[in-house]
Design a protein around this motif. Structure first.
Motif, PDB file in Angstrom:
ATOM      1  N   ARG A  37       4.849  -4.503   7.069  1.00  0.00           N
ATOM      2  CA  ARG A  37       4.099  -4.969   5.906  1.00  0.00           C
ATOM      3  C   ARG A  37       4.997  -5.448   4.776  1.00  0.00           C
ATOM      4  O   ARG A  37       4.628  -6.388   4.058  1.00  0.00           O
ATOM      5  N   HIS A  38       6.136  -4.839   4.570  1.00  0.00           N
ATOM      6  CA  HIS A  38       6.991  -5.242   3.453  1.00  0.00           C
ATOM      7  C   HIS A  38       7.482  -6.671   3.636  1.00  0.00           C
ATOM      8  O   HIS A  38       7.463  -7.476   2.702  1.00  0.00           O
ATOM      9  N   ALA A  89       5.811  -9.792   1.364  1.00  0.00           N
ATOM     10  CA  ALA A  89       6.788 -10.001   0.282  1.00  0.00           C
ATOM     11  C   ALA A  89       6.486 -11.286  -0.484  1.00  0.00           C
ATOM     12  O   ALA A  89       6.301 -12.354   0.112  1.00  0.00           O
ATOM     13  N   ASP A  99      -0.567   2.333  -2.295  1.00  0.00           N
ATOM     14  CA  ASP A  99       0.699   1.780  -1.809  1.00  0.00           C
ATOM     15  C   ASP A  99       0.608   0.260  -1.675  1.00  0.00           C
ATOM     16  O   ASP A  99       1.521  -0.470  -2.074  1.00  0.00           O
ATOM     17  N   LEU A 100      -0.509  -0.206  -1.115  1.00  0.00           N
ATOM     18  CA  LEU A 100      -0.675  -1.651  -0.937  1.00  0.00           C
ATOM     19  C   LEU A 100      -0.805  -2.344  -2.288  1.00  0.00           C
ATOM     20  O   LEU A 100      -0.228  -3.423  -2.492  1.00  0.00           O
ATOM     21  N   GLN A 139       2.566  -2.827  -3.819  1.00  0.00           N
ATOM     22  CA  GLN A 139       3.360  -3.900  -3.230  1.00  0.00           C
ATOM     23  C   GLN A 139       2.850  -5.271  -3.649  1.00  0.00           C
ATOM     24  O   GLN A 139       3.634  -6.171  -3.941  1.00  0.00           O
ATOM     25  N   LEU A 140       1.530  -5.429  -3.686  1.00  0.00           N
ATOM     26  CA  LEU A 140       0.962  -6.735  -4.016  1.00  0.00           C
ATOM     27  C   LEU A 140       0.918  -6.988  -5.526  1.00  0.00           C
ATOM     28  O   LEU A 140       0.775  -8.139  -5.944  1.00  0.00           O
TER      29      LEU A 140
END
Length: 254
Positions: A75-76, A80, A101-102, A105-106
């Protein structure tokens, strides 16, 4: 929801697209990421309105609802630099990846919903757990076999742990087949019989008027063969081992 994007066209992504495109009624437009290029190309050639995008950003830009179905370890890299506007709906089907967590990241204020679709959504025969409830997401999975929304992520993780037992069941069936082959049956004959045996049992699960324990009792004769195998193999010790394995998995998911 008329424009749906899928990032990660693996087993689950492919099943979702197939189920949506073969469901009765109006088909949505579907935009696929180039990840899983072979499967994405196949789906775009099979179904009208399914397109493969040049990259994940195009998937997001073209879609109202985006399903993130990449493998959690990937996923990273896959996400990205992705820009997700706040008006999008993002469906997170990555096992063990919390919405917080998602979102981190987004870096988005978009609506995030977790879901546990199974491969059987391709035939619209599997209930999908979602968290939290959301009208558009729940309507999507309702078309694919039914939806079970939960508001609590702790409860969602219990369902996630239950879904991790599928390959254990299949390995159990494979062990039965190997045992029969070891006693002289051709392997393909043994496997055909085991498949049919448990497909018939699976159909009995559709009778929700009987509990699972009642179904088990109904398939047994006192002191008969089924009872003998159940009581000698599925002992309190094996039951405790299974419970412990599920508890350990749940601890990792929390």
């Amino acid at each position: 929801m008329q424009r749906i994007g899928v990032i990660g066209v693996g087993e689950i992504g492919r099943a979702i697209v197939t189920g949506l495109c073969e469901a009765p009624g109006e088909r949505p437009e579907v935009f696929l990421s180039p990840r899983g290029a072979r499967a994405a190309k196949e789906l775009s050639e099979r179904y009208e309105g399914v397109r493969v995008c040049a990259g994940n950003q195009e998937v997001v830009d073209r879609s109202e609802l985006v399903i993130v179905a990449v493998r959690p370890p990937d996923r990273h890299e896959a996400l990205a630099g992705l820009r997700v506007d706040d008006d999008r709906i993002v469906v997170n089907v990555m096992a063990g990846v919390a919405n917080d967590d998602l979102r981190g990241q987004l870096a988005t204020g978009a609506t995030l919903v977790r879901a546990i679709p199974m491969p059987a959504v391709r035939d619209r025969e599997s209930v999908t757990v979602t968290c939290p409830a959301h009208p558009a997401v729940d309507a999507l999975f309702d078309r694919l076999g039914g939806v079970l929304p939960v508001e609590d992520e702790a409860a969602f993780n219990v369902f996630s742990a239950l879904s991790a037992t599928l390959t254990t069941h299949l390995s159990y069936l494979a062990t039965l087949t190997s045992w029969a082959a070891g006693h002289g049956l051709p392997a393909e004959v043994a496997e055909r019989y085991v498949r049919g045996l448990f497909q018939d049992l699976g159909r009995a699960l559709g009778d929700e008027s009987r509990s699972l324990r009642q179904l088990a009792a109904d398939h047994e004769t006192p002191n008969g063969s089924n009872e003998r195998i159940r009581t000698t193999w599925f002992t309190p010790a094996t039951s405790a081992a299974l419970t412990q394995a599920l508890d350990d998995l749940l601890d990792r998911l929390d």
